[in-house]
Design an enzyme around this catalytic site. Structure first.
Site, short mmCIF file in Angstrom:
data_model
loop_
_atom_site.label_atom_id
_atom_site.label_comp_id
_atom_site.label_asym_id
_atom_site.label_seq_id
_atom_site.Cartn_x
_atom_site.Cartn_y
_atom_site.Cartn_z
N GLU A 17 0.76 -1.17 0.06
CA GLU A 17 0.02 -0.08 -0.04
C GLU A 17 0.94 1.37 -0.10
O GLU A 17 0.29 2.18 -0.37
CB GLU A 17 -0.82 0.03 1.19
CG GLU A 17 -1.92 -1.38 1.34
CD GLU A 17 -2.54 -1.28 2.51
OE1 GLU A 17 -3.85 -1.67 2.54
OE2 GLU A 17 -2.26 -1.00 3.65
N ASP A 214 -12.29 -5.82 -2.20
CA ASP A 214 -13.19 -6.93 -2.31
C ASP A 214 -14.38 -6.64 -1.66
O ASP A 214 -14.78 -5.49 -0.79
CB ASP A 214 -12.40 -8.39 -1.61
CG ASP A 214 -11.97 -7.83 -0.08
OD1 ASP A 214 -12.74 -8.04 0.62
OD2 ASP A 214 -10.91 -7.68 0.16
#
Length: 249
Positions: A17, A214
């Site tokens: 990230e 997700d």
């Protein structure tokens, strides 16, 4: 009189990230504290401290406390991925928190479920001005990405409740239970509410920016790392750049 330069923290939980941000930041210095590397630089007119918090609420709280006490940070941006919970929150969308709640906080019967003992509330509000600025910047970034064909469908920015807990939610039964318990929740992750509590205690503005990787269901593990590296990290870089450009120097 010399100009006071504000220091902004940029925090992520996983190396994937933070990687794009670190590659884009101008060269600076590094400081080691509590097993963490803090990257210090000047970027877009601001003094910036970037750090990997590690995963989970305790790790996030430790990192945030160090940022506020050791580095004099006066604004904190947390960026990373989350599982989508809210209706219409799709993979590739971005959720900006206007409030955060710990879904695994339960000191009942002494206190109501989710309430933070001693604070009398179950959710902590993000700084409204900072959250609005971040949402605006994220909207412009996603619109531009779609305009240039970088994403197949038009991603959306959502502003609302993000919930956190020390559990990687990756089954349909878990996500459905969270929807029943906290119907307003847009996304679930593992750090934001802990960072929010530390910032609340110190009176420091913060914003939490999450790209939806997700739907926090039985398919949550599919290509997760690839999505973080190829999509979410690029979103994070573009949004953080846009936010820094808009923050008063």
């Amino acid at each position: 009189m010399s100009e006071v330069v504000r220091r902004v923290a940029i925090v992520s939980a996983m190396p994937e990230e933070l990687s794009a941000l670190l590659q884009a930041m101008p060269p600076g210095s590094q400081v080691q504290r509590a097993g963490r590397t803090f990257w210090l630089s000047q970027w877009c007119g601001h003094e910036v401290v970037a750090v990997l918090s590690r995963i989970g609420k305790v790790a996030a709280a430790t990192t945030t406390t160090l940022l506020l006490t050791e580095f004099g940070v006066d604004r904190v941006l947390f960026t990373g991925v989350a599982g989508g919970l809210g209706h219409g929150v799709r993979v590739g969308d971005v959720v900006v928190a206007d409030a955060l709640l710990q879904h695994d906080m339960d000191a009942s019967p002494l206190f109501p479920r989710f309430e933070l003992p001693g604070l009398g509330v179950d959710r902590l509000q993000a700084d409204a001005d900072l959250a609005s600025l971040v949402a605006q910047a994220a909207t412009e970034v996603l619109d531009e990405a779609h305009l240039h064909g970088l994403v197949p469908s038009a991603p959306r920015v959502h502003l609302g409740l993000v919930i956190s807990g020390d559990l990687f939610v990756d089954t349909t039964s878990e996500s459905e239970a969270l929807r029943l318990a906290v119907p307003e929740a847009l996304a679930v992750e593992m750090e934001g509410a802990a960072l929010a509590q530390v910032c609340h205690d110190f009176g420091v503005p913060f914003a939490v920016i999450r790209t939806i990787s997700d739907r926090a269901d039985d398919a949550a593990h599919i290509d997760f790392q690839r999505f973080v590296q190829e999509v979410a990290s690029r979103y994070s870089l573009a949004v953080v750049r846009a936010v820094l450009a808009r923050l008063p120097p």
